[in-house]
Design an enzyme around this catalytic site. Structure first.
Site, PDB file in Angstrom:
ATOM      1  N   ASP A  83       1.013  -1.077  -0.036  1.00 56.02           N
ATOM      2  CA  ASP A  83       0.058  -0.086   0.106  1.00 56.02           C
ATOM      3  C   ASP A  83       0.924   1.323  -0.085  1.00 56.02           C
ATOM      4  OD1 ASP A  83      -2.406   1.526   0.102  1.00 56.02           O
ATOM      5  OD2 ASP A  83      -2.572   1.291   2.182  1.00 56.02           O
ATOM      6  N   ASN A 231     -10.074   0.277   0.747  1.00 55.40           N
ATOM      7  CA  ASN A 231      -8.879   0.371   2.005  1.00 55.40           C
ATOM      8  C   ASN A 231      -9.377   0.532   3.280  1.00 55.40           C
ATOM      9  OD1 ASN A 231      -7.656  -0.046  -0.429  1.00 55.40           O
ATOM     10  ND2 ASN A 231      -6.157   1.702  -0.156  1.00 55.40           N
TER      11      ASN A 231
HETATM   12 ZN   LIG Z   1      -4.270   5.328   1.023  1.00 57.46          ZN
END
Ligand SMILES: [Zn+2]
Length: 285
Positions: A83, A231
């Protein structure tokens, strides 16, 4: 769980109109808790890791855990994804360590530069059979002023997304649409129409950053507007820290380390299951 790439899980999500949860983990405990949540709901899952965690454990160790968990839970697909990879060296470390997917986040650079660095990553990742997520526009922290976060110029524009997609060949796109990282102190103004338009024009799975703090209705509208990956980071941290603080207050104070960690893992797992159900990915493994 079969260990797969992001393309494998997101293509189905996009087609069948649900989103796969991408949960940021910070150690083995949180990784296992998220995987258990996915197994219990028979859902695909994306295990994501932020650069400080990769720095601490190392890309190979994290990949090792993920591969072992994939063997242990053979029924649902699992992706290990970097990420917000900002340094190309770390992105390459993850590719070399056989992660399933990486994000190259050069969104704070001018578009030409964002495109050229992402192109480089896509070339190397695709050669290794790994998928790439890219970002367009500025997805800010909640600490940034609301006017700045939601300013039209800082959101992703359709032409820049088209150009970015065509010139880089990325597999998933995170467009800035008004969401932010952290815990919202106000109600975010989410540009759903922009998301829908970008998703239809570039024909890629759309990724939403800044999921923590959105309402179930927000999530459902995001999915309806084309979100295929959502997310969650802050909420995972909150579950862990609240659980640890709560457990620490037991009377008499416990020094049972296993009970401490199990308690926190259960909290993370329970909340992850709730997200999976709202995102609509339950039973989609
Ligand atoms: Zn992010």
């Amino acid at each position: 769980m079969p260990y797969v790439t992001m393309k494998d899980v997101l293509a189905k999500a996009k087609k069948e109109k649900y989103a796969v949860g991408a949960f940021d983990i910070f150690d083995q405990l949180s990784m296992k808790a998220v995987v258990e949540a996915a197994a219990e709901t028979k859902s695909p899952v994306i295990i994501q890791v932020l650069p400080p965690v990769v720095d601490y454990f190392g890309a190979r160790t994290l990949a090792g855990w993920a591969h072992l968990l994939a063997d242990e839970y053979p029924l649902v697909p699992m992706v290990l994804h970097l990420d917000h990879g900002r340094k190309i060296e770390m992105v390459y470390q993850c590719i070399d360590a056989k992660w399933g997917s990486v994000m190259m986040d050069a969104s704070d650079r001018p578009l030409d530069e964002n495109i050229s660095v992402t192109q480089e990553v896509v070339e190397k990742a695709h050669a290794a059979g790994i998928t790439v997520e890219g970002e367009i526009g500025c997805i800010f922290s909640v600490d940034e002023k609301k006017e700045v976060r939601e300013k039209e110029d800082n959101l992703a524009s359709v032409p820049s997304c088209i150009r970015y997609f065509k010139e880089t060949g990325i597999d998933a796109l995170a467009p800035a649409i008004g969401t932010a990282h952290g815990l919202y102190k106000d109600v975010p103004k989410i540009d759903y129409r922009r998301l829908e338009e970008i998703g239809k024009t570039v024909d890629l799975p759309m990724v939403i950053h800044g999921g923590t703090g959105l309402t179930d209705q927000d999530f459902r509208t995001l999915v309806k507007s084309g979100a295929a990956k959502i997310n969650i980071w802050t909420q995972i941290c909150i579950e862990f820290c609240d659980a640890m603080r709560g457990f620490a207050k037991t009377d008499p104070p416990s020094s049972d380390a296993i009970a401490f960690t199990r308690f926190a893992a259960e909290r993370i797992k329970k909340r992850t299951i709730e997200f999976i159900r709202v995102f609509g990915s339950e039973g989609k493994a």
